[in-house]
Scaffold this motif. Structure first.
Motif, PDB file in Angstrom:
ATOM      1  N   LEU A  98      47.908  36.408  29.415  1.00  0.00           N
ATOM      2  CA  LEU A  98      46.930  36.186  30.481  1.00  0.00           C
ATOM      3  C   LEU A  98      47.573  36.324  31.853  1.00  0.00           C
ATOM      4  O   LEU A  98      46.956  36.827  32.781  1.00  0.00           O
ATOM      5  N   GLU A  99      48.819  35.880  31.961  1.00  0.00           N
ATOM      6  CA  GLU A  99      49.523  35.998  33.234  1.00  0.00           C
ATOM      7  C   GLU A  99      49.724  37.473  33.612  1.00  0.00           C
ATOM      8  O   GLU A  99      49.486  37.870  34.751  1.00  0.00           O
ATOM      9  N   LYS A 100      50.131  38.278  32.666  1.00  0.00           N
ATOM     10  CA  LYS A 100      50.311  39.723  32.919  1.00  0.00           C
ATOM     11  C   LYS A 100      48.978  40.366  33.284  1.00  0.00           C
ATOM     12  O   LYS A 100      48.890  41.167  34.212  1.00  0.00           O
ATOM     13  N   PHE A 101      47.950  40.010  32.565  1.00  0.00           N
ATOM     14  CA  PHE A 101      46.602  40.503  32.833  1.00  0.00           C
ATOM     15  C   PHE A 101      46.206  40.161  34.277  1.00  0.00           C
ATOM     16  O   PHE A 101      45.711  40.996  35.019  1.00  0.00           O
ATOM     17  N   PHE A 102      46.470  38.924  34.691  1.00  0.00           N
ATOM     18  CA  PHE A 102      46.154  38.487  36.045  1.00  0.00           C
ATOM     19  C   PHE A 102      46.900  39.324  37.084  1.00  0.00           C
ATOM     20  O   PHE A 102      46.314  39.786  38.054  1.00  0.00           O
ATOM     21  N   PHE A 103      48.198  39.509  36.883  1.00  0.00           N
ATOM     22  CA  PHE A 103      48.988  40.261  37.859  1.00  0.00           C
ATOM     23  C   PHE A 103      48.547  41.716  37.938  1.00  0.00           C
ATOM     24  O   PHE A 103      48.572  42.305  39.021  1.00  0.00           O
ATOM     25  N   ASP A 104      48.140  42.302  36.832  1.00  0.00           N
ATOM     26  CA  ASP A 104      47.609  43.667  36.875  1.00  0.00           C
ATOM     27  C   ASP A 104      46.360  43.728  37.750  1.00  0.00           C
ATOM     28  O   ASP A 104      46.191  44.645  38.549  1.00  0.00           O
ATOM     29  N   TYR A 105      45.482  42.754  37.595  1.00  0.00           N
ATOM     30  CA  TYR A 105      44.269  42.702  38.432  1.00  0.00           C
ATOM     31  C   TYR A 105      44.633  42.457  39.889  1.00  0.00           C
ATOM     32  O   TYR A 105      44.055  43.058  40.798  1.00  0.00           O
ATOM     33  N   LEU A 106      45.589  41.592  40.139  1.00  0.00           N
ATOM     34  CA  LEU A 106      46.001  41.308  41.507  1.00  0.00           C
ATOM     35  C   LEU A 106      46.604  42.543  42.175  1.00  0.00           C
ATOM     36  O   LEU A 106      46.292  42.848  43.327  1.00  0.00           O
ATOM     37  N   LEU A 107      47.410  43.279  41.441  1.00  0.00           N
ATOM     38  CA  LEU A 107      47.985  44.515  41.992  1.00  0.00           C
ATOM     39  C   LEU A 107      46.911  45.556  42.275  1.00  0.00           C
ATOM     40  O   LEU A 107      46.964  46.267  43.272  1.00  0.00           O
ATOM     41  N   GLU A 108      45.933  45.650  41.409  1.00  0.00           N
ATOM     42  CA  GLU A 108      44.880  46.652  41.561  1.00  0.00           C
ATOM     43  C   GLU A 108      43.870  46.282  42.649  1.00  0.00           C
ATOM     44  O   GLU A 108      43.449  47.130  43.421  1.00  0.00           O
ATOM     45  N   GLN A 158      38.024  40.226  45.496  1.00  0.00           N
ATOM     46  CA  GLN A 158      37.939  41.472  44.734  1.00  0.00           C
ATOM     47  C   GLN A 158      38.405  41.293  43.287  1.00  0.00           C
ATOM     48  O   GLN A 158      37.841  41.880  42.370  1.00  0.00           O
ATOM     49  N   VAL A 159      39.441  40.482  43.084  1.00  0.00           N
ATOM     50  CA  VAL A 159      39.920  40.214  41.724  1.00  0.00           C
ATOM     51  C   VAL A 159      38.826  39.527  40.923  1.00  0.00           C
ATOM     52  O   VAL A 159      38.502  39.931  39.799  1.00  0.00           O
ATOM     53  N   LYS A 160      38.237  38.487  41.495  1.00  0.00           N
ATOM     54  CA  LYS A 160      37.190  37.742  40.789  1.00  0.00           C
ATOM     55  C   LYS A 160      35.977  38.624  40.502  1.00  0.00           C
ATOM     56  O   LYS A 160      35.404  38.562  39.406  1.00  0.00           O
ATOM     57  N   SER A 207      37.033  50.967  32.919  1.00  0.00           N
ATOM     58  CA  SER A 207      37.358  49.912  33.875  1.00  0.00           C
ATOM     59  C   SER A 207      38.441  48.959  33.381  1.00  0.00           C
ATOM     60  O   SER A 207      38.822  48.031  34.087  1.00  0.00           O
ATOM     61  N   SER A 208      38.970  49.194  32.196  1.00  0.00           N
ATOM     62  CA  SER A 208      40.027  48.338  31.662  1.00  0.00           C
ATOM     63  C   SER A 208      41.355  48.651  32.347  1.00  0.00           C
ATOM     64  O   SER A 208      41.682  49.804  32.590  1.00  0.00           O
ATOM     65  N   LEU A 209      42.106  47.617  32.647  1.00  0.00           N
ATOM     66  CA  LEU A 209      43.444  47.814  33.210  1.00  0.00           C
ATOM     67  C   LEU A 209      44.521  47.786  32.128  1.00  0.00           C
ATOM     68  O   LEU A 209      45.688  47.984  32.416  1.00  0.00           O
ATOM     69  N   TYR A 233      46.990  30.977  37.894  1.00  0.00           N
ATOM     70  CA  TYR A 233      47.929  32.094  37.977  1.00  0.00           C
ATOM     71  C   TYR A 233      48.167  32.652  39.379  1.00  0.00           C
ATOM     72  O   TYR A 233      49.029  33.510  39.542  1.00  0.00           O
ATOM     73  N   LYS A 234      47.447  32.163  40.377  1.00  0.00           N
ATOM     74  CA  LYS A 234      47.645  32.738  41.713  1.00  0.00           C
ATOM     75  C   LYS A 234      49.066  32.530  42.186  1.00  0.00           C
ATOM     76  O   LYS A 234      49.723  31.552  41.813  1.00  0.00           O
ATOM     77  N   VAL A 235      49.543  33.456  42.998  1.00  0.00           N
ATOM     78  CA  VAL A 235      50.901  33.350  43.529  1.00  0.00           C
ATOM     79  C   VAL A 235      50.882  32.896  44.974  1.00  0.00           C
ATOM     80  O   VAL A 235      51.891  32.428  45.489  1.00  0.00           O
TER      81      VAL A 235
END
Length: 77
Positions: free
Chosen positions: A3-13, A19-21, A35-37, A70-72
């Protein structure tokens, strides 16, 4: 994929909280390969996740909890 990796992929994109939400809500309500990352290999091997059955309010609350976990922002010194 964690889930953490999934979150960071969305954050980078998508880069911003709003926009992430928005992208997460859109994907979870209507999962599509386009639309899948996730890496193509993961989608081919495991398929797409099923469409969420959560109500709009429950989905928003779940995404808010996910964001807070997961936010940084504010965690990096």
């Amino acid at each position: 994929m964690t889930l953490e990796k999934f979150f960071f992929d969305y954050l980078l994109e998508y880069s911003s909280e709003r926009q992430v939400k928005k992208a997460l809500r859109r994907y979870l309500k209507h999962p599509k390969k386009k639309s899948s990352l996730a890496a193509e290999e993961l989608v081919e091997r495991y398929g797409l996740m099923p469409k969420t059955r959560l109500s709009d309010d429950d989905l928003r609350r779940a995404i808010d909890i996910y964001w807070e976990k997961y936010k940084v922002f504010g965690k990096i010194e």
